[in-house]
Each structure stands twice: as structure tokens, then as C-alpha cells.
Design an enzyme around this catalytic site. Structure first.
Site, PDB file in Angstrom:
ATOM      1  N   TYR A   3      -4.067  -0.506   9.502  1.00 55.66           N
ATOM      2  CA  TYR A   3      -3.749  -1.397   8.292  1.00 55.66           C
ATOM      3  C   TYR A   3      -1.787  -0.735   7.596  1.00 55.66           C
ATOM      4  O   TYR A   3      -1.007  -1.128   7.573  1.00 55.66           O
ATOM      5  CB  TYR A   3      -4.417  -0.348   7.333  1.00 55.66           C
ATOM      6  N   SER A  32       1.137  -1.092  -0.120  1.00 55.72           N
ATOM      7  CA  SER A  32       0.095  -0.040   0.378  1.00 55.72           C
ATOM      8  C   SER A  32       1.368   1.302   0.077  1.00 55.72           C
ATOM      9  O   SER A  32       1.912   0.985   0.524  1.00 55.72           O
ATOM     10  CB  SER A  32      -0.787  -0.110   1.262  1.00 55.72           C
TER      11      SER A  32
HETATM   12  P1  NAP Z   1     -11.863  -5.305  -1.228  1.00 45.07           P
HETATM   13  O1  NAP Z   1     -12.366  -4.919  -3.014  1.00 45.07           O
HETATM   14  O2  NAP Z   1     -12.455  -4.514  -0.042  1.00 45.07           O
HETATM   15  O3  NAP Z   1     -11.526  -6.655  -1.633  1.00 45.07           O
HETATM   16  C1  NAP Z   1     -10.491  -6.877  -0.567  1.00 45.07           C
HETATM   17  C2  NAP Z   1     -10.667  -8.189  -0.350  1.00 45.07           C
HETATM   18  O4  NAP Z   1     -10.237  -9.368   0.582  1.00 45.07           O
HETATM   19  C3  NAP Z   1     -12.106  -9.237  -0.328  1.00 45.07           C
HETATM   20  O5  NAP Z   1     -12.065  -9.463  -1.592  1.00 45.07           O
HETATM   21  C4  NAP Z   1     -12.474  -9.866   0.173  1.00 45.07           C
HETATM   22  O6  NAP Z   1     -13.511 -10.132   0.228  1.00 45.07           O
HETATM   23  C5  NAP Z   1     -11.350 -10.089   0.422  1.00 45.07           C
HETATM   24  N1  NAP Z   1     -11.224 -10.284   2.423  1.00 45.07           N
HETATM   25  C6  NAP Z   1     -11.083  -9.473   3.511  1.00 45.07           C
HETATM   26  N2  NAP Z   1     -10.865 -10.179   4.555  1.00 45.07           N
HETATM   27  C7  NAP Z   1     -10.972 -11.808   4.203  1.00 45.07           C
HETATM   28  C8  NAP Z   1     -10.779 -12.697   5.185  1.00 45.07           C
HETATM   29  N3  NAP Z   1     -11.037 -12.722   6.088  1.00 45.07           N
HETATM   30  N4  NAP Z   1     -10.509 -14.310   4.199  1.00 45.07           N
HETATM   31  C9  NAP Z   1     -11.052 -14.093   3.183  1.00 45.07           C
HETATM   32  N5  NAP Z   1     -11.209 -13.122   2.120  1.00 45.07           N
HETATM   33  C10 NAP Z   1     -10.970 -11.853   2.702  1.00 45.07           C
HETATM   34  O7  NAP Z   1     -10.620  -4.023  -1.653  1.00 45.07           O
HETATM   35  P2  NAP Z   1      -9.377  -4.041  -2.595  1.00 45.07           P
HETATM   36  O8  NAP Z   1      -8.675  -2.486  -2.612  1.00 45.07           O
HETATM   37  O9  NAP Z   1      -9.396  -4.471  -4.152  1.00 45.07           O
HETATM   38  O10 NAP Z   1      -8.072  -4.637  -1.747  1.00 45.07           O
HETATM   39  C11 NAP Z   1      -6.904  -5.986  -2.409  1.00 45.07           C
HETATM   40  C12 NAP Z   1      -5.499  -5.366  -1.512  1.00 45.07           C
HETATM   41  O11 NAP Z   1      -5.329  -4.277  -2.224  1.00 45.07           O
HETATM   42  C13 NAP Z   1      -6.114  -5.294   0.017  1.00 45.07           C
HETATM   43  O12 NAP Z   1      -4.647  -5.897   0.428  1.00 45.07           O
HETATM   44  C14 NAP Z   1      -5.522  -3.749  -0.032  1.00 45.07           C
HETATM   45  O13 NAP Z   1      -5.722  -3.394   1.641  1.00 45.07           O
HETATM   46  C15 NAP Z   1      -4.917  -3.563  -0.865  1.00 45.07           C
HETATM   47  N6  NAP Z   1      -5.312  -1.857  -1.348  1.00 45.07           N
HETATM   48  C16 NAP Z   1      -6.173  -1.172  -2.257  1.00 45.07           C
HETATM   49  C17 NAP Z   1      -5.493  -0.026  -2.404  1.00 45.07           C
HETATM   50  C18 NAP Z   1      -6.637   0.570  -2.822  1.00 45.07           C
HETATM   51  O14 NAP Z   1      -7.161   2.073  -3.271  1.00 45.07           O
HETATM   52  N7  NAP Z   1      -8.053  -0.135  -3.359  1.00 45.07           N
HETATM   53  C19 NAP Z   1      -4.726   1.022  -2.367  1.00 45.07           C
HETATM   54  C20 NAP Z   1      -3.592   0.280  -2.002  1.00 45.07           C
HETATM   55  C21 NAP Z   1      -3.502  -1.124  -1.543  1.00 45.07           C
HETATM   56  P3  NAP Z   1     -15.314  -9.714   0.794  1.00 45.07           P
HETATM   57  O15 NAP Z   1     -15.293  -9.277   0.042  1.00 45.07           O
HETATM   58  O16 NAP Z   1     -15.584 -11.093   1.455  1.00 45.07           O
HETATM   59  O17 NAP Z   1     -14.734  -9.520   2.111  1.00 45.07           O
END
Ligand code: NAP
Length: 251
Positions: free
Chosen positions: A156, A143
Site C-alpha cells: 500500500y 494517502s
Molecule cells: P473503501 O470504502 O474500501 O472503498 C474502496 C473502493 O474501491 C470500493 O468502492 C471498492 O469496491 C473499490 N475497489 C477496490 N478494488 C477494486 C477493484 N478491483 N475494482 C473496482 N473497484 C475496486 O475505502 P475508501 O476509504 O473509500 O478508499 C477510497 C480510496 O481512498 C482508496 O484509494 C484508499 O486507498 C484511499 N484512502 C483511504 C483512506 C481512509 O482512511 N479511508 C485514507 C487514505 C487513502 P468494493 O466495495 O467492491 O471493494
């Protein structure tokens, strides 16, 4: 041919958090690049499965808030495809609360999913790479808060700063086995993870004004880096976390 080095033909990838957002995009890119993908999600990855087809995608249902599910993830992957070549630790959560009153639950839940399970799943997959004598690729989704402090997100930031550090530690120990472990630090991407932020008009305007590319990122923006780090094109890239951020970190 240089493009052949980016092919994932014949590879088996595990991608956590496969039902939505960045994880879903990575699953799609890997299948397009030729891999079979095992998506791990706590809710069924129905949309991803429909998009990619049963012949390319298999869904393991597992809640990654506990390490207890790790044997299930490994065993179901091996039963389905017989080997593992790539792991993407993408699943992650964020809890927003003022640090002055930040709860232990908001600390532990984030650290468990974003750091503890990531470490032990990575260890289990690396043990499988050693058994296969194959080497392999591990990609941790970090991140901007691997580099910066953020606001109201202490657990986080702790988890994402730690994952960048642990990526380097494991690289130091495992590069000699042909295991490449690297990170991708997405900038501000339009997914569920940032929905609350995008709905906060002031914060959203502040963030957008600071992104040199002038827009939020999308899951598609991450796919090139994810394929690169999973492919032999990155065989001499070790322990590094690449930013895909529209220029955010340069400001
Ligand atoms: P997201 O749409 O919220 O996706 C997160 C994923 O993780 C979802 O599939 C979620 O499943 C899964 N997850 C969460 N808790 C879980 C658990 N206990 N067991 C299994 N699966 C779980 O967000 P995203 O943006 O795609 O995030 C993906 C990664 O990128 C994360 O690590 C996030 O921190 C990182 N990230 C995102 C951003 C951004 O701007 N979006 C920036 C930097 C880093 P559910 O749908 O069931 O909750």
C-alpha cells in the site's frame, strides 16, 4: 463570480470505486456541483445510483485489478455521455501483513489496483482529452502513506508513494495540454478501508490521539477538495497532492 468557477455543470466525470466510502461521497458532490457521473465498481453501485438518480449517474461494472477493463470503461462512458472531462482514481485496496512474511499476492493485488490500472486508465482518459482538444482534470486519491511509511502495509505504501510521484511526472508532460493532474491525500477516514484499524482498540486510540482535529475524517470532508480539483477554480494547480487530514501531517 468566484463560485461559478467551482461549478461542474455540463461536465462528465468518471469516478472509480463508486459503491461506497470516499468514492461514493465524491460522486454525490460532483452531481451536486452539476456533473454527470460514471461510477466504476466491481459490484453494482446500487446505493449510489438510488441516491443520485438515473439521470445523473451511470454505473460501469468493472474489476480494476486488470487493465483489460479499461476499453470498456472508456467506451461505455462515451456511449452514455459522449465525452469525458474528469477522472477520479479513487478505487483502492490495502493488505495488512507483517513485512517479514508479506506475500507476493498481497504485493501484486495492491499494486495492480492502486497503481498499474490507475496509470493505464489515466493514460486512456488523457488520450481522450487530446482527441476532444478539451483539456481535463485528473485526481488521484493518494494517502498519508504517500508521505509516511506506515506499519505492516508495504505494498500500500509503495503504491501510494508511487502515485504521488507519477502525478508529478504526468503533470510535467500534460500541463501544456490543459490537463490538470493532482492528488488528494486523505488522512484517517472512517470507511471500509479503515474498519480493521478502527476495530483495533490500541491502534485506533494511538491514531486518534495524533490527529489535531481530534476525530476521524468522513467522506464529506473530502468533497470540497475533490470539487476544487475537478473545477476551473484549480486551472493553475498542477502535479500537487493536497492533504485533507485534520492536521495529521503537521504533527
Ligand atoms: P473503501 O470504502 O474500501 O472503498 C474502496 C473502493 O474501491 C470500493 O468502492 C471498492 O469496491 C473499490 N475497489 C477496490 N478494488 C477494486 C477493484 N478491483 N475494482 C473496482 N473497484 C475496486 O475505502 P475508501 O476509504 O473509500 O478508499 C477510497 C480510496 O481512498 C482508496 O484509494 C484508499 O486507498 C484511499 N484512502 C483511504 C483512506 C481512509 O482512511 N479511508 C485514507 C487514505 C487513502 P468494493 O466495495 O467492491 O471493494
Amino acid at each position: 463570480m468566484i463560485l461559478d468557477q467551482f461549478s461542474l455543470a455540463g461536465k462528465v466525470a468518471i469516478v472509480t470505486g463508486s459503491n461506497t466510502g470516499l468514492g461514493q461521497g465524491i460522486c454525490r458532490a460532483y452531481v451536486e456541483a452539476g456533473a454527470k457521473v460514471v461510477g466504476v465498481s466491481r459490484r453494482p453501485s446500487t446505493e449510489t445510483a438510488e441516491m443520485l438518480g438515473d439521470e445523473n449517474f451511470y454505473n460501469v461494472i468493472a474489476d480494476l485489478s486488470s487493465c483489460d477493463v479499461i476499453p470498456k470503461v472508456i467506451n461505455e462512458t462515451l456511449a452514455k455521455y459522449g465525452r469525458i472531462d474528469i477522472l477520479v482514481n479513487n478505487a483502492g485496496i490495502i493488505k495488512r501483513q507483517d513485512s517479514i512474511e508479506f506475500s507476493e499476492e498481497n504485493w501484486d493485488s495492491v499494486m495492480n489496483v492502486n497503481l498499474k490500472t490507475v496509470f493505464f486508465l489515466t493514460q486512456a482518459v488523457a488520450q481522450q482529452f487530446l482527441k476532444q482538444q478539451s483539456g481535463g482534470k485528473i485526481i488521484n486519491i493518494a494517502s498519508m502513506l504517500s508521505y509516511q511509511g506506515g506499519i505492516r502495509v508495504p505494498s500500500y505504501t509503495a503504491s501510494k508513494s508511487a502515485i504521488k510521484g507519477v502525478t508529478m511526472t504526468l503533470s510535467n508532460e500534460w500541463a501544456k495540454y490543459g490537463i490538470n493532474i493532482n492528488g488528494i491525500a486523505p488522512g484517517y477516514m472512517a470507511t471500509n478501508n479503515t474498519q480493521a484499524l478502527r476495530q483495533d482498540e490500541d491502534r485506533s486510540a494511538d491514531i486518534l490521539a495524533r490527529i489535531p482535529a481530534g476525530r476521524w475524517g468522513t467522506p464529506a470532508d473530502l468533497e470540497g477538495a475533490a470539487v476544487f480539483l475537478a473545477s476551473s477554480a484549480s486551472d493553475y494547480v498542477n502535479g500537487f497532492t493536497i492533504a485533507v487530514d485534520g492536521g495529521w501531517l503537521g504533527r
